[in-house]
Motif scaffolding. Structure first.
Motif, PDB file in Angstrom:
ATOM      1  N   TYR A 222      -3.734  -4.624  -0.270  1.00  0.00           N
ATOM      2  CA  TYR A 222      -4.914  -3.886  -0.700  1.00  0.00           C
ATOM      3  C   TYR A 222      -5.598  -3.144   0.438  1.00  0.00           C
ATOM      4  CZ  TYR A 222      -4.339  -6.881  -4.803  1.00  0.00           C
ATOM      5  OH  TYR A 222      -3.836  -7.531  -5.894  1.00  0.00           O
ATOM      6  N   ASP A 223      -5.493  -3.668   1.634  1.00  0.00           N
ATOM      7  CA  ASP A 223      -6.178  -3.047   2.764  1.00  0.00           C
ATOM      8  C   ASP A 223      -5.360  -1.934   3.411  1.00  0.00           C
ATOM      9  OD1 ASP A 223      -8.449  -4.730   2.559  1.00  0.00           O
ATOM     10  OD2 ASP A 223      -7.351  -6.329   3.592  1.00  0.00           O
ATOM     11  N   ASN A 224      -4.040  -2.095   3.445  1.00  0.00           N
ATOM     12  CA  ASN A 224      -3.222  -1.160   4.225  1.00  0.00           C
ATOM     13  C   ASN A 224      -2.376  -0.200   3.396  1.00  0.00           C
ATOM     14  OD1 ASN A 224      -4.049  -2.256   6.775  1.00  0.00           O
ATOM     15  ND2 ASN A 224      -2.731  -4.016   6.373  1.00  0.00           N
ATOM     16  N   ASP A 225      -2.047  -0.547   2.162  1.00  0.00           N
ATOM     17  CA  ASP A 225      -1.288   0.389   1.316  1.00  0.00           C
ATOM     18  C   ASP A 225      -2.140   1.610   1.010  1.00  0.00           C
ATOM     19  OD1 ASP A 225       0.912  -1.220   1.256  1.00  0.00           O
ATOM     20  OD2 ASP A 225       0.670  -1.876  -0.829  1.00  0.00           O
ATOM     21  N   THR A 226      -1.533   2.787   1.101  1.00  0.00           N
ATOM     22  CA  THR A 226      -2.250   4.012   0.762  1.00  0.00           C
ATOM     23  C   THR A 226      -2.257   4.197  -0.759  1.00  0.00           C
ATOM     24  OG1 THR A 226      -0.279   5.416   0.837  1.00  0.00           O
ATOM     25  CG2 THR A 226      -1.464   5.059   2.923  1.00  0.00           C
ATOM     26  N   ILE A 227      -3.070   5.122  -1.209  1.00  0.00           N
ATOM     27  CA  ILE A 227      -3.116   5.438  -2.645  1.00  0.00           C
ATOM     28  C   ILE A 227      -1.748   5.906  -3.120  1.00  0.00           C
ATOM     29  CG2 ILE A 227      -4.089   6.993  -4.376  1.00  0.00           C
ATOM     30  CD1 ILE A 227      -5.992   4.770  -3.483  1.00  0.00           C
ATOM     31  N   ASP A 228      -1.102   6.751  -2.347  1.00  0.00           N
ATOM     32  CA  ASP A 228       0.217   7.268  -2.744  1.00  0.00           C
ATOM     33  C   ASP A 228       1.256   6.154  -2.800  1.00  0.00           C
ATOM     34  OD1 ASP A 228      -0.677   9.849  -3.046  1.00  0.00           O
ATOM     35  OD2 ASP A 228      -0.113  10.487  -1.024  1.00  0.00           O
ATOM     36  N   GLU A 229       1.169   5.200  -1.881  1.00  0.00           N
ATOM     37  CA  GLU A 229       2.113   4.079  -1.893  1.00  0.00           C
ATOM     38  C   GLU A 229       1.903   3.196  -3.129  1.00  0.00           C
ATOM     39  OE1 GLU A 229       2.881   3.406   2.925  1.00  0.00           O
ATOM     40  OE2 GLU A 229       1.168   2.438   1.931  1.00  0.00           O
ATOM     41  N   ILE A 230       0.652   2.991  -3.500  1.00  0.00           N
ATOM     42  CA  ILE A 230       0.368   2.199  -4.703  1.00  0.00           C
ATOM     43  C   ILE A 230       0.848   2.941  -5.943  1.00  0.00           C
ATOM     44  CG2 ILE A 230      -1.466   1.222  -6.139  1.00  0.00           C
ATOM     45  CD1 ILE A 230      -3.044   0.709  -3.549  1.00  0.00           C
ATOM     46  N   VAL A 231       0.645   4.249  -5.971  1.00  0.00           N
ATOM     47  CA  VAL A 231       1.128   5.066  -7.100  1.00  0.00           C
ATOM     48  C   VAL A 231       2.638   4.920  -7.246  1.00  0.00           C
ATOM     49  CG1 VAL A 231       1.551   7.448  -7.852  1.00  0.00           C
ATOM     50  CG2 VAL A 231      -0.746   6.746  -7.170  1.00  0.00           C
TER      51      VAL A 231
END
Length: 267
Positions: A222-231
């Motif tokens: 939650y702290d280090n993943d970017t929005i694009d990585e979560i997408v």
């Protein structure tokens, strides 16, 4: 006071309980009778905490997808294993299950308004309104309501925001995940588009084998993943990443079509 106890959105739980029971009984044979819902992974449901769980799924109809989830979640919590046999599991349903839905859809008639009482978190779509493409800012009240729902229980969302397959994942879902840090449980459904009309209210075909796969919670930093990585993780998890689009040999297509014709269940 118990009779008139309300949830954080002001809905009377007694009424919500009877609404879920009634619609559950009326819809049960749509998934076990006229059609057959094949479930995998129901054991995962029983391991989840009571709050701050976000279910993400591909989307095939406006309402039938969500109704199936209410059935599967409650059946699983009552000890059914990959089954919705015996609708008695809805006598004491889990009342803090919510689902994100377009405000425009939930106000489109009397029945959607009634269904909204079962747990809809209505949001204004930022890209579409009344059949037209639009561009508008996210309504902060919408994201606040999703936060409240996560704090109270479980939330179902369809991150593509449409029933059309392989459409882009809306980044709003990734922002919600990063901000509120819920347990994220992917679900992949199939067969609903063949079974029901687009709204999921009218039966279109009988004898369809519907599939409902519950996957293990996503691993998210939650702290280090970017929005694009979560997408991207969402795309793969609900099997809507472009890599799932492949050239299918003619022989496989013919075999699949033959399977669809025979998709009856065995007693």
């Amino acid at each position: 006071m118990g009779l008139f106890k309300r949830n954080p959105f002001g809905h009377i739980l007694f009424l919500k309980r009877w609404l879920i029971r009634t619609f559950g009984v009326l819809t049960h044979r749509r998934y076990r009778g006229f059609n057959e819902l094949q479930i995998e992974g129901s054991e995962i449901i029983k391991t989840l905490p009571g709050q701050n769980v976000l279910f993400i799924s591909n989307h095939q109809t406006y309402f039938a997808d969500v109704v199936a989830m209410f059935h599967v979640f409650n059946a699983s919590l009552k000890g059914r294993v990959d089954s919705i046999k015996n609708v008695g599991y809805l006598w004491h349903p889990k009342l803090n299950i919510y689902y994100v839905a377009a405000k425009e859809t939930m106000k489109s008639g009397l029945l959607p308004r009634i269904l909204a009482y079962a747990g809809a978190i209505t949001v204004e779509r930022t890209w579409r309104a009344k059949g037209q493409d639009v561009q508008r800012e996210v309504n902060p009240n919408d994201t606040e309501n999703i936060r409240i729902a996560l704090e109270d229980g479980w939330v179902i969302t369809f991150p593509q925001g449409t029933t059309k397959p392989f459409k882009p994942i809306r980044k709003g879902t990734a922002h919600i995940i990063k901000q509120h840090k819920p347990i994220v449980v992917p679900i992949v459904i199939d067969g609903f588009r063949r079974s029901f009309d687009k709204k999921g209210l009218r039966m279109k075909k009988k004898g369809i084998l519907q599939s409902f796969i519950i996957k293990e919670p996503l691993e998210i930093d939650y702290d280090n993943d970017t929005i694009d990585e979560i997408v991207e993780k969402i795309e793969y998890a609900i099997e809507q990443h472009p890599s799932f689009l492949k050239v299918i040999p003619a022989e496989e297509l013919e075999a699949q079509e033959e399977l669809n014709k025979k998709r009856q269940w065995d007693y």
